[in-house]
Scaffold this motif. Sequence first.
Motif, PDB file in Angstrom:
ATOM      1  N   ARG A  73       0.809  -1.218   0.000  1.00 26.76           N
ATOM      2  CA  ARG A  73       0.000   0.000   0.000  1.00 26.76           C
ATOM      3  C   ARG A  73       0.845   1.271   0.000  1.00 26.76           C
ATOM      4  NH1 ARG A  73      -5.422  -0.361   3.052  1.00 26.76           N
ATOM      5  NH2 ARG A  73      -5.906   0.814   1.188  1.00 26.76           N
ATOM      6  N   ARG A  74       2.146   1.102   0.079  1.00 31.37           N
ATOM      7  CA  ARG A  74       3.014   2.279   0.055  1.00 31.37           C
ATOM      8  C   ARG A  74       3.050   2.853  -1.356  1.00 31.37           C
ATOM      9  NH1 ARG A  74       7.402  -0.911   3.070  1.00 31.37           N
ATOM     10  NH2 ARG A  74       6.726  -0.691   5.215  1.00 31.37           N
ATOM     11  N   ARG A  75       3.106   4.176  -1.415  1.00 32.95           N
ATOM     12  CA  ARG A  75       3.170   4.857  -2.710  1.00 32.95           C
ATOM     13  C   ARG A  75       4.606   5.324  -2.957  1.00 32.95           C
ATOM     14  NH1 ARG A  75      -2.151   7.502  -4.495  1.00 32.95           N
ATOM     15  NH2 ARG A  75      -3.622   6.195  -3.385  1.00 32.95           N
ATOM     16  N   TRP A  76       5.195   4.789  -3.981  1.00 29.15           N
ATOM     17  CA  TRP A  76       6.562   5.122  -4.347  1.00 29.15           C
ATOM     18  C   TRP A  76       6.546   6.059  -5.556  1.00 29.15           C
ATOM     19  CZ3 TRP A  76      10.753   3.680  -1.539  1.00 29.15           C
ATOM     20  CH2 TRP A  76      10.546   2.707  -0.560  1.00 29.15           C
ATOM     21  N   ALA A  77       7.560   6.897  -5.656  1.00 25.89           N
ATOM     22  CA  ALA A  77       7.672   7.807  -6.802  1.00 25.89           C
ATOM     23  C   ALA A  77       7.844   7.008  -8.094  1.00 25.89           C
ATOM     24  CB  ALA A  77       8.833   8.767  -6.610  1.00 25.89           C
ATOM     25  N   SER A  78       8.550   5.876  -7.976  1.00 24.64           N
ATOM     26  CA  SER A  78       8.744   5.014  -9.151  1.00 24.64           C
ATOM     27  C   SER A  78       9.010   3.587  -8.690  1.00 24.64           C
ATOM     28  CB  SER A  78       9.911   5.520  -9.998  1.00 24.64           C
ATOM     29  OG  SER A  78      11.137   5.275  -9.334  1.00 24.64           O
ATOM     30  N   ASP A  79       8.853   2.682  -9.622  1.00 25.31           N
ATOM     31  CA  ASP A  79       9.170   1.280  -9.329  1.00 25.31           C
ATOM     32  C   ASP A  79      10.668   1.115  -9.049  1.00 25.31           C
ATOM     33  OD1 ASP A  79       6.528   0.495  -9.581  1.00 25.31           O
ATOM     34  OD2 ASP A  79       6.747  -0.132 -11.686  1.00 25.31           O
ATOM     35  N   ASP A  80      11.476   1.930  -9.702  1.00 21.21           N
ATOM     36  CA  ASP A  80      12.924   1.880  -9.468  1.00 21.21           C
ATOM     37  C   ASP A  80      13.264   2.266  -8.033  1.00 21.21           C
ATOM     38  OD1 ASP A  80      13.435   1.051 -12.042  1.00 21.21           O
ATOM     39  OD2 ASP A  80      13.988   3.050 -12.772  1.00 21.21           O
ATOM     40  N   ASP A  81      12.596   3.294  -7.504  1.00 23.25           N
ATOM     41  CA  ASP A  81      12.824   3.710  -6.119  1.00 23.25           C
ATOM     42  C   ASP A  81      12.465   2.579  -5.160  1.00 23.25           C
ATOM     43  OD1 ASP A  81      13.658   6.186  -6.976  1.00 23.25           O
ATOM     44  OD2 ASP A  81      11.812   7.231  -6.392  1.00 23.25           O
ATOM     45  N   ARG A  82      11.340   1.949  -5.427  1.00 19.87           N
ATOM     46  CA  ARG A  82      10.908   0.837  -4.572  1.00 19.87           C
ATOM     47  C   ARG A  82      11.913  -0.316  -4.639  1.00 19.87           C
ATOM     48  NH1 ARG A  82       5.016  -1.696  -3.885  1.00 19.87           N
ATOM     49  NH2 ARG A  82       5.611  -3.388  -2.523  1.00 19.87           N
ATOM     50  N   ALA A  83      12.341  -0.659  -5.842  1.00 16.78           N
ATOM     51  CA  ALA A  83      13.296  -1.764  -6.019  1.00 16.78           C
ATOM     52  C   ALA A  83      14.628  -1.436  -5.350  1.00 16.78           C
ATOM     53  CB  ALA A  83      13.494  -2.050  -7.505  1.00 16.78           C
ATOM     54  N   ARG A  84      15.074  -0.187  -5.504  1.00 17.43           N
ATOM     55  CA  ARG A  84      16.347   0.230  -4.899  1.00 17.43           C
ATOM     56  C   ARG A  84      16.275   0.133  -3.375  1.00 17.43           C
ATOM     57  NH1 ARG A  84      17.553   3.624  -8.313  1.00 17.43           N
ATOM     58  NH2 ARG A  84      16.049   5.232  -7.740  1.00 17.43           N
ATOM     59  N   CYS A  85      15.196   0.611  -2.792  1.00 17.27           N
ATOM     60  CA  CYS A  85      15.030   0.549  -1.340  1.00 17.27           C
ATOM     61  C   CYS A  85      14.980  -0.905  -0.873  1.00 17.27           C
ATOM     62  CB  CYS A  85      13.769   1.307  -0.917  1.00 17.27           C
ATOM     63  SG  CYS A  85      13.571   1.428   0.874  1.00 17.27           S
ATOM     64  N   SER A  86      14.298  -1.730  -1.634  1.00 16.74           N
ATOM     65  CA  SER A  86      14.202  -3.150  -1.289  1.00 16.74           C
ATOM     66  C   SER A  86      15.578  -3.820  -1.334  1.00 16.74           C
ATOM     67  CB  SER A  86      13.244  -3.843  -2.251  1.00 16.74           C
ATOM     68  OG  SER A  86      13.166  -5.208  -1.970  1.00 16.74           O
ATOM     69  N   GLU A  87      16.384  -3.475  -2.331  1.00 20.83           N
ATOM     70  CA  GLU A  87      17.733  -4.043  -2.451  1.00 20.83           C
ATOM     71  C   GLU A  87      18.623  -3.603  -1.287  1.00 20.83           C
ATOM     72  OE1 GLU A  87      19.347  -3.017  -6.278  1.00 20.83           O
ATOM     73  OE2 GLU A  87      17.651  -3.935  -7.323  1.00 20.83           O
ATOM     74  N   VAL A  88      18.525  -2.330  -0.931  1.00 16.78           N
ATOM     75  CA  VAL A  88      19.337  -1.811   0.175  1.00 16.78           C
ATOM     76  C   VAL A  88      18.902  -2.484   1.484  1.00 16.78           C
ATOM     77  CG1 VAL A  88      19.950   0.247   1.516  1.00 16.78           C
ATOM     78  CG2 VAL A  88      19.848   0.371  -0.982  1.00 16.78           C
ATOM     79  N   ALA A  89      17.610  -2.652   1.673  1.00 16.74           N
ATOM     80  CA  ALA A  89      17.103  -3.312   2.886  1.00 16.74           C
ATOM     81  C   ALA A  89      17.579  -4.768   2.944  1.00 16.74           C
ATOM     82  CB  ALA A  89      15.581  -3.244   2.932  1.00 16.74           C
ATOM     83  N   ALA A  90      17.557  -5.451   1.810  1.00 15.91           N
ATOM     84  CA  ALA A  90      18.039  -6.841   1.775  1.00 15.91           C
ATOM     85  C   ALA A  90      19.535  -6.893   2.071  1.00 15.91           C
ATOM     86  CB  ALA A  90      17.733  -7.466   0.420  1.00 15.91           C
ATOM     87  N   ASP A  91      20.290  -5.925   1.541  1.00 19.75           N
ATOM     88  CA  ASP A  91      21.721  -5.871   1.813  1.00 19.75           C
ATOM     89  C   ASP A  91      21.967  -5.596   3.300  1.00 19.75           C
ATOM     90  OD1 ASP A  91      24.360  -6.141   0.811  1.00 19.75           O
ATOM     91  OD2 ASP A  91      24.607  -3.965   0.873  1.00 19.75           O
ATOM     92  N   CYS A  92      21.123  -4.783   3.910  1.00 18.37           N
ATOM     93  CA  CYS A  92      21.224  -4.528   5.354  1.00 18.37           C
ATOM     94  C   CYS A  92      21.075  -5.834   6.128  1.00 18.37           C
ATOM     95  CB  CYS A  92      20.141  -3.544   5.807  1.00 18.37           C
ATOM     96  SG  CYS A  92      20.472  -1.822   5.386  1.00 18.37           S
ATOM     97  N   GLU A  93      20.121  -6.643   5.737  1.00 22.44           N
ATOM     98  CA  GLU A  93      19.912  -7.921   6.426  1.00 22.44           C
ATOM     99  C   GLU A  93      21.114  -8.845   6.255  1.00 22.44           C
ATOM    100  OE1 GLU A  93      17.485  -8.598   8.601  1.00 22.44           O
ATOM    101  OE2 GLU A  93      16.973  -6.496   8.238  1.00 22.44           O
ATOM    102  N   ARG A  94      21.685  -8.879   5.054  1.00 23.67           N
ATOM    103  CA  ARG A  94      22.882  -9.705   4.829  1.00 23.67           C
ATOM    104  C   ARG A  94      24.047  -9.209   5.682  1.00 23.67           C
ATOM    105  NH1 ARG A  94      20.844  -9.658  -0.430  1.00 23.67           N
ATOM    106  NH2 ARG A  94      22.019  -7.777  -0.972  1.00 23.67           N
ATOM    107  N   MET A  95      24.231  -7.880   5.705  1.00 22.54           N
ATOM    108  CA  MET A  95      25.323  -7.315   6.510  1.00 22.54           C
ATOM    109  C   MET A  95      25.120  -7.584   7.989  1.00 22.54           C
ATOM    110  SD  MET A  95      27.006  -3.730   5.381  1.00 22.54           S
ATOM    111  CE  MET A  95      25.571  -2.982   4.665  1.00 22.54           C
TER     112      MET A  95
END
Length: 151
Positions: A73-95
């Motif tokens: 339900r979150r509104r993102w400016a673009s799909d790229d922004d959402r994907a980028r945030c998701s990738e960074v969050a996943a990298d945070c979990e790995r780290m």
Amino acid sequence: MYESTTEQLAELVARKHRVLTCLRDLGRRQAELIERNEIDVLLKLLSGKQRLLDELLALDGRLAPFREQDPDRRRWASDDDRARCSEVAADCERMLRQIVQQERESEQAMIRCRDETAARIDGSHKAVQVHGAYFGANQSTASSLDLSSGT
């Protein structure tokens, strides 16, 4: 009611990533210092590391409201922004998993150092006891030796 935005979420996730990167790098340095038994420098590093852990906890608190939201339900400016945030969050979990593993390894290395130091101290203590017993026995023998001529 205050509504958290996706821009805030992305910024908080990016900040968390930066803090975790610093913690990971400090963890590597920590392992080196333990290996070289540089305790004074290690204590300073741990002090700095504590400040980063405090910052990480604060960021986690600020991220808490987002965990209660439905991500779809979150509104993102673009799909790229959402994907980028998701990738960074996943990298945070790995780290974070990597950091936890580093901490376990550092703890084991510190235990080994402690045990080796204790063994050296114990060995030194025993050497002093043997030295004292040996020279104490020699001194008492020398002091009771009758050197007078019996003529």
